[in-house]
Each structure stands twice: as structure tokens, then as C-alpha cells.
Design a protein around this motif. Structure first.
Motif, PDB file in Angstrom:
ATOM      1  N   VAL A  95       0.871  -1.005   0.004  1.00 53.35           N
ATOM      2  CA  VAL A  95       0.327   0.194  -0.028  1.00 53.35           C
ATOM      3  C   VAL A  95       0.567   1.089  -0.034  1.00 53.35           C
ATOM      4  CG1 VAL A  95      -1.492   1.004   1.694  1.00 53.35           C
ATOM      5  CG2 VAL A  95      -1.589  -1.337   1.124  1.00 53.35           C
ATOM      6  N   PHE A  96       1.742   1.660   1.032  1.00 54.70           N
ATOM      7  CA  PHE A  96       2.692   2.341   0.566  1.00 54.70           C
ATOM      8  C   PHE A  96       3.444   3.163  -0.547  1.00 54.70           C
ATOM      9  CE2 PHE A  96       7.612   3.783   0.655  1.00 54.70           C
ATOM     10  CZ  PHE A  96       7.079   4.805   1.080  1.00 54.70           C
ATOM     11  N   HIS A  97       3.562   1.768  -1.465  1.00 48.17           N
ATOM     12  CA  HIS A  97       4.912   1.695  -2.655  1.00 48.17           C
ATOM     13  C   HIS A  97       3.563   2.219  -3.857  1.00 48.17           C
ATOM     14  CE1 HIS A  97       7.964  -1.523  -1.664  1.00 48.17           C
ATOM     15  NE2 HIS A  97       7.877  -0.202  -1.573  1.00 48.17           N
ATOM     16  N   VAL A  98       2.517   2.087  -3.671  1.00 48.33           N
ATOM     17  CA  VAL A  98       1.227   2.427  -3.871  1.00 48.33           C
ATOM     18  C   VAL A  98       0.560   3.629  -4.135  1.00 48.33           C
ATOM     19  CG1 VAL A  98      -1.381   2.315  -4.837  1.00 48.33           C
ATOM     20  CG2 VAL A  98       0.041   0.067  -4.505  1.00 48.33           C
ATOM     21  N   GLN A  99       0.272   4.021  -3.019  1.00 47.55           N
ATOM     22  CA  GLN A  99       0.223   5.208  -2.925  1.00 47.55           C
ATOM     23  C   GLN A  99       1.761   6.208  -3.185  1.00 47.55           C
ATOM     24  OE1 GLN A  99      -0.083   5.054   1.558  1.00 47.55           O
ATOM     25  NE2 GLN A  99      -2.671   4.327   1.630  1.00 47.55           N
ATOM     26  N   PHE A 100       2.618   5.893  -2.731  1.00 50.18           N
ATOM     27  CA  PHE A 100       3.984   6.518  -3.529  1.00 50.18           C
ATOM     28  C   PHE A 100       3.771   6.967  -4.901  1.00 50.18           C
ATOM     29  CE2 PHE A 100       7.726   6.869  -5.788  1.00 50.18           C
ATOM     30  CZ  PHE A 100       8.605   7.745  -4.882  1.00 50.18           C
ATOM     31  N   LEU A 101       3.796   5.444  -5.383  1.00 47.19           N
ATOM     32  CA  LEU A 101       3.930   6.091  -7.234  1.00 47.19           C
ATOM     33  C   LEU A 101       2.097   6.979  -7.376  1.00 47.19           C
ATOM     34  CD1 LEU A 101       4.054   2.695  -7.606  1.00 47.19           C
ATOM     35  CD2 LEU A 101       5.823   4.380  -8.392  1.00 47.19           C
ATOM     36  N   GLU A 102       0.990   7.024  -6.777  1.00 47.80           N
ATOM     37  CA  GLU A 102       0.306   7.524  -6.860  1.00 47.80           C
ATOM     38  C   GLU A 102       0.369   9.292  -6.388  1.00 47.80           C
ATOM     39  OE1 GLU A 102      -2.577   7.162  -8.768  1.00 47.80           O
ATOM     40  OE2 GLU A 102      -3.126   4.983  -8.353  1.00 47.80           O
ATOM     41  N   ASP A 103       0.629   9.615  -5.114  1.00 50.10           N
ATOM     42  CA  ASP A 103       1.522  10.695  -5.366  1.00 50.10           C
ATOM     43  C   ASP A 103       2.620  11.329  -6.454  1.00 50.10           C
ATOM     44  OD1 ASP A 103      -0.171  10.865  -2.991  1.00 50.10           O
ATOM     45  OD2 ASP A 103       1.636  10.043  -1.890  1.00 50.10           O
ATOM     46  N   LEU A 104       3.158  10.633  -6.699  1.00 52.16           N
ATOM     47  CA  LEU A 104       4.684  11.055  -7.750  1.00 52.16           C
ATOM     48  C   LEU A 104       4.050  11.188  -9.255  1.00 52.16           C
ATOM     49  CD1 LEU A 104       7.423  11.436  -8.927  1.00 52.16           C
ATOM     50  CD2 LEU A 104       7.688   8.815  -9.195  1.00 52.16           C
ATOM     51  N   LYS A 105       2.551  10.485  -9.498  1.00 53.82           N
ATOM     52  CA  LYS A 105       1.713  10.305 -10.554  1.00 53.82           C
ATOM     53  C   LYS A 105       1.316  11.730 -10.201  1.00 53.82           C
ATOM     54  CE  LYS A 105      -1.657   8.727 -12.811  1.00 53.82           C
ATOM     55  NZ  LYS A 105      -2.854   7.514 -12.807  1.00 53.82           N
ATOM     56  N   LYS A 106       0.043  12.419  -9.211  1.00 55.04           N
ATOM     57  CA  LYS A 106      -0.730  13.809  -8.709  1.00 55.04           C
ATOM     58  C   LYS A 106       0.510  15.090  -9.445  1.00 55.04           C
ATOM     59  CE  LYS A 106      -1.678  14.417  -4.605  1.00 55.04           C
ATOM     60  NZ  LYS A 106      -1.893  14.956  -3.995  1.00 55.04           N
ATOM     61  N   ASN A 107       2.303  14.561  -8.653  1.00 58.96           N
ATOM     62  CA  ASN A 107       3.058  15.522  -8.217  1.00 58.96           C
ATOM     63  C   ASN A 107       3.764  15.670  -9.715  1.00 58.96           C
ATOM     64  OD1 ASN A 107       2.140  16.149  -5.607  1.00 58.96           O
ATOM     65  ND2 ASN A 107       3.695  14.551  -4.680  1.00 58.96           N
ATOM     66  N   ALA A 108       4.323  14.888 -10.404  1.00 62.72           N
ATOM     67  CA  ALA A 108       4.362  15.230 -11.422  1.00 62.72           C
ATOM     68  C   ALA A 108       3.796  14.625 -12.704  1.00 62.72           C
ATOM     69  CB  ALA A 108       6.418  14.190 -10.858  1.00 62.72           C
ATOM     70  N   PRO A 109       2.954  15.033 -12.938  1.00 64.45           N
ATOM     71  CA  PRO A 109       1.912  14.515 -14.442  1.00 64.45           C
ATOM     72  C   PRO A 109       3.055  14.717 -15.553  1.00 64.45           C
ATOM     73  CG  PRO A 109       1.553  16.851 -13.750  1.00 64.45           C
ATOM     74  CD  PRO A 109       2.302  16.372 -12.322  1.00 64.45           C
ATOM     75  N   GLN A 110       3.988  15.405 -15.478  1.00 64.86           N
ATOM     76  CA  GLN A 110       4.512  15.259 -17.371  1.00 64.86           C
ATOM     77  C   GLN A 110       5.867  14.495 -17.581  1.00 64.86           C
ATOM     78  OE1 GLN A 110       2.566  17.271 -19.979  1.00 64.86           O
ATOM     79  NE2 GLN A 110       0.847  17.867 -18.068  1.00 64.86           N
ATOM     80  N   LYS A 111       6.108  14.154 -15.971  1.00 65.51           N
ATOM     81  CA  LYS A 111       7.415  12.999 -15.963  1.00 65.51           C
ATOM     82  C   LYS A 111       6.819  11.598 -15.843  1.00 65.51           C
ATOM     83  CE  LYS A 111      10.702  16.640 -14.794  1.00 65.51           C
ATOM     84  NZ  LYS A 111      11.367  17.067 -13.530  1.00 65.51           N
ATOM     85  N   PHE A 112       5.435  11.696 -14.887  1.00 64.04           N
ATOM     86  CA  PHE A 112       5.477   9.846 -14.514  1.00 64.04           C
ATOM     87  C   PHE A 112       5.003   9.642 -16.122  1.00 64.04           C
ATOM     88  CE2 PHE A 112       1.790   6.315 -12.852  1.00 64.04           C
ATOM     89  CZ  PHE A 112       2.738   6.389 -12.445  1.00 64.04           C
ATOM     90  N   PRO A 113       4.342   9.833 -16.417  1.00 64.77           N
ATOM     91  CA  PRO A 113       3.895   9.104 -17.796  1.00 64.77           C
ATOM     92  C   PRO A 113       5.310   8.392 -18.510  1.00 64.77           C
ATOM     93  CG  PRO A 113       2.638  10.625 -18.022  1.00 64.77           C
ATOM     94  CD  PRO A 113       2.893  10.402 -16.708  1.00 64.77           C
ATOM     95  N   LYS A 114       6.048   8.378 -18.926  1.00 64.72           N
ATOM     96  CA  LYS A 114       7.261   8.828 -19.451  1.00 64.72           C
ATOM     97  C   LYS A 114       8.070   7.698 -18.698  1.00 64.72           C
ATOM     98  CE  LYS A 114      12.037  11.054 -20.961  1.00 64.72           C
ATOM     99  NZ  LYS A 114      12.126   9.809 -20.951  1.00 64.72           N
ATOM    100  N   LEU A 115       8.322   8.152 -17.006  1.00 58.30           N
ATOM    101  CA  LEU A 115       8.384   6.782 -16.615  1.00 58.30           C
ATOM    102  C   LEU A 115       8.626   5.748 -16.070  1.00 58.30           C
ATOM    103  CD1 LEU A 115      10.682   6.426 -13.836  1.00 58.30           C
ATOM    104  CD2 LEU A 115       8.965   6.887 -12.503  1.00 58.30           C
TER     105      LEU A 115
END
Length: 134
Positions: free
Chosen positions: A76-96
Motif C-alpha cells: 500500500v505504501f508503494h501504491v500511494q507513493f506512485l499515486e503521489d508521484l503521478k499527481k505531483n509530476a503529471p508530465q514526467k510520470f507517464p514517461k517514467l
């Protein structure tokens, strides 16, 4: 981690990557315009790495009973971390996520030597592009 993901998600006709290949095409209609790995795939892989390190830190006991509930908070921590990353870096997350998919796809198509894989892994990290601590 990409080798682990390849082996557990894409390395066989009955695995998620093959069975749901059409879904990765649908996912490609994103900001990166390329297929991406999913958050649950990365989170589960990260949790598996955590469990392996935890097992090693315990002295590699021969009896190690792994249960999903035992490490659900880590997942759950990893999912939340990735969801936060997606929200905080919306232009970079899809590229990653698309870059991770591309590396896995490249591994499934080629049979590279170990030295090539190390070179590719270092290039993927983009150490030259990282900020340095002063």
C-alpha cells in the motif's frame, strides 16, 4: 527490477503481459503515447524486492513464511507513493512508466550480454542528468 518484472509479467504466454497485451495498447493513449507498466505492477515488484531484502536482513532463514497480509502495508505504501508521484509530476510520470515498459519490452526481444545490460541500466539511470549534492 526490470528483469524481475519481465520474468513475472511478460515472460510467457499465460502471464499478465501476454494475456492482457491489448490493455497495454489502450494504456498507450496517454501523455507519453506509449505503453506503460501499471502502478500495481511496479508496487508489487517493489514490495517483492523489499521482502527479499527483509528476508536477507533476518539472516536468510530457511523457513520464511511469506503471506500477502504480512507485507500489505508495504505494498500500500508503494501504491500511494506512485499515486503521489503521478499527481505531483503529471508530465514526467507517464514517461517514467513508459520507459520502464520499453526496457522490459527490449529485454523480451533481445538476448543481450551482461555487459550490454549494465550499460543500458546505467544509461536508464541518466546519472549525467541527476543533480548532485554539494
Amino acid at each position: 527490477m526490470v528483469h524481475f518484472m519481465k520474468g513475472h509479467y511478460f515472460n510467457g504466454p499465460k502471464l499478465v503481459g501476454a494475456v492482457f497485451a491489448h490493455k497495454f495498447t489502450e494504456i498507450a493513449k496517454n501523455k507519453a503515447n506509449r505503453p506503460e507498466v501499471t502502478i500495481p505492477m511496479v508496487a508489487l515488484t517493489s514490495t517483492s524486492v523489499y521482502v527479499a531484502l527483509f528476508w536477507k536482513a533476518q539472516g536468510s532463514p530457511p523457513k520464511f513464511n511469506f503471506t500477502g497480509n504480512q507485507f500489505s502495508k508495504v505494498y500500500v505504501f508503494h501504491v500511494q507513493f506512485l499515486e503521489d508521484l503521478k499527481k505531483n509530476a503529471p508530465q514526467k510520470f507517464p514517461k517514467l512508466m513508459a520507459d520502464i515498459f520499453a526496457v522490459i519490452e527490449d529485454l523480451t526481444r533481445t538476448n543481450k550480454a551482461g555487459t550490454d545490460l549494465k550499460t543500458d541500466a546505467l544509461a536508464f539511470l541518466d546519472l549525467d542528468g541527476m543533480d548532485e549534492y554539494i
